[in-house]
Design a protein around this motif. Structure first.
Motif, PDB file in Angstrom:
ATOM      1  N   PRO A 160      20.370 -69.819   4.286  1.00  0.00           N
ATOM      2  CA  PRO A 160      20.207 -69.553   5.729  1.00  0.00           C
ATOM      3  C   PRO A 160      20.944 -68.308   6.205  1.00  0.00           C
ATOM      4  O   PRO A 160      20.582 -67.738   7.243  1.00  0.00           O
ATOM      5  N   ARG A 161      21.963 -67.879   5.471  1.00  0.00           N
ATOM      6  CA  ARG A 161      22.737 -66.704   5.878  1.00  0.00           C
ATOM      7  C   ARG A 161      22.247 -65.415   5.233  1.00  0.00           C
ATOM      8  O   ARG A 161      22.748 -64.333   5.557  1.00  0.00           O
ATOM      9  N   LEU A 162      21.301 -65.503   4.303  1.00  0.00           N
ATOM     10  CA  LEU A 162      20.849 -64.337   3.552  1.00  0.00           C
ATOM     11  C   LEU A 162      19.571 -63.783   4.168  1.00  0.00           C
ATOM     12  O   LEU A 162      18.556 -64.467   4.239  1.00  0.00           O
ATOM     13  N   THR A 163      19.624 -62.551   4.620  1.00  0.00           N
ATOM     14  CA  THR A 163      18.498 -61.920   5.289  1.00  0.00           C
ATOM     15  C   THR A 163      17.577 -61.237   4.285  1.00  0.00           C
ATOM     16  O   THR A 163      17.847 -61.215   3.073  1.00  0.00           O
ATOM     17  N   ALA A 164      16.509 -60.632   4.802  1.00  0.00           N
ATOM     18  CA  ALA A 164      15.562 -59.919   3.941  1.00  0.00           C
ATOM     19  C   ALA A 164      16.232 -58.775   3.203  1.00  0.00           C
ATOM     20  O   ALA A 164      15.811 -58.400   2.098  1.00  0.00           O
ATOM     21  N   GLY A 165      17.276 -58.212   3.793  1.00  0.00           N
ATOM     22  CA  GLY A 165      17.979 -57.116   3.125  1.00  0.00           C
ATOM     23  C   GLY A 165      18.569 -57.522   1.790  1.00  0.00           C
ATOM     24  O   GLY A 165      18.724 -56.675   0.891  1.00  0.00           O
ATOM     25  N   TYR A 166      18.907 -58.805   1.637  1.00  0.00           N
ATOM     26  CA  TYR A 166      19.455 -59.267   0.375  1.00  0.00           C
ATOM     27  C   TYR A 166      18.395 -59.240  -0.730  1.00  0.00           C
ATOM     28  O   TYR A 166      18.736 -59.103  -1.907  1.00  0.00           O
ATOM     29  N   VAL A 167      17.130 -59.386  -0.362  1.00  0.00           N
ATOM     30  CA  VAL A 167      16.060 -59.301  -1.360  1.00  0.00           C
ATOM     31  C   VAL A 167      15.995 -57.885  -1.908  1.00  0.00           C
ATOM     32  O   VAL A 167      15.964 -57.669  -3.125  1.00  0.00           O
ATOM     33  N   THR A 168      16.000 -56.909  -1.002  1.00  0.00           N
ATOM     34  CA  THR A 168      15.992 -55.513  -1.432  1.00  0.00           C
ATOM     35  C   THR A 168      17.234 -55.201  -2.267  1.00  0.00           C
ATOM     36  O   THR A 168      17.161 -54.533  -3.303  1.00  0.00           O
TER      37      THR A 168
END
Length: 294
Positions: A160-168
């Protein structure tokens, strides 16, 4: 004198209350990774053989506290950290089962890791008492499976705290790590220098980084993006990463030209997949809110 309430409370709160289950899980994951890398160091230096088939003690005096030489120290330190990792795994599993707000899937993952831990301990003993390549491989892959279980559990808890930026970011980590994985392999480094223990530890550290990167990218990507093209690519990237890690390990063990070629081809495809994934995450709209499970 007042007999009021403060005396009824514990002076030190339990660790799980002080730091929270997510931090306990992350700490356990770090200990699992450290145990794997120290095990690689012990194997690469032949330190298990320094114990002359003695287990759990070696040549370290009372309670194994005084290693007599550097190889014995490697093996002793590996076992020392593994002991703490085992305690942390058991503690995390107990906490996951007992705490009321922990996802049952997370609990199942860490309990599976706990069940595999005594198997891993027995295999660790066998690497000292017998030291066959089959046992050594089983010991390694069981450790990697425990690591993967805890990475998946950790990502579920922190998702829940990990945004799309973490995927990149995870895909970028994979793209940066992969060339090092190839460069540090015996296929490349063997033409420059010997495959020293420090280089083996570095390559296996990159291996764990690769596995963690594709797990984070795949799980958070499905959670944050609705693009079927992107999620399909992330699934393929994870499969390629597993192939690279498996074939790379086999190539180290067998020195087969066919495996070397397959390793290079899979690594090339994986790098293209990482770069394509980075591009897609930049051009694909992400979810503003997060209500789905990874």
């Amino acid at each position: 004198m007042s007999t009021d309430s403060h005396t009824s409370r514990p002076v030190l709160r339990p660790l799980i209350e002080r730091f929270g289950f997510p931090h306990l899980l992350a700490m356990t994951l770090v200990l699992v990774a450290a145990t794997i890398l120290l095990g690689v160091a012990a194997k690469a230096t032949g330190s298990g053989l320094a114990c002359e088939q003695n287990w759990p003690l070696c040549d370290a005096g009372p309670y194994n506290l005084f290693p007599s030489n550097l190889p014995s120290f490697y093996e002793w330190f590996h076992r020392f950290v593994a002991m703490f990792a085992g305690v942390a795994i058991i503690g995390t599993a107990v906490a996951a089962v007992r705490l009321p707000n922990i996802d049952t899937r997370v609990a199942a993952l860490v309990v599976a890791g706990m069940i595999l831990t005594p198997v891993q301990v027995v295999l660790g003993r066998e690497t000292v008492t017998q030291y066959t390549m089959d046992i050594l491989s089983l010991h390694f892959w069981t450790a990697v499976l425990i690591f993967v279980l805890f990475v998946v559990a950790t990502v579920r808890v922190w998702a829940p705290r990990l945004t799309a930026g973490y995927v990149t970011g995870a895909l970028a980590l994979g793209a940066v790590s992969l060339p090092f994985h190839v460069a540090l392999s015996p296929l490349v480094i063997g033409d420059i220098t010997t495959y020293r223990p420090s280089l083996q530890m570095a390559q296996y550290g990159v291996t764990l980084a690769l596995l963690a990167a594709v797990i984070v990218a795949g799980m958070i990507g499905r959670r944050r993006f609705e693009s079927a093209r992107l999620t399909g690519l992330l699934s393929g990237t994870a499969a390629l990463a597993l192939l690279v890690v498996f074939v790379g390990r086999r190539a180290v063990m067998t020195y087969s030209p066919l495996l070397d070629d397959l390793y290079i081809a899979a690594a090339g495809l994986l790098l293209v997949s990482f770069l394509a994934g980075i591009w897609l995450t930049r051009v694909t709209p992400s979810e503003a809110t997060d209500t789905r499970s990874p």
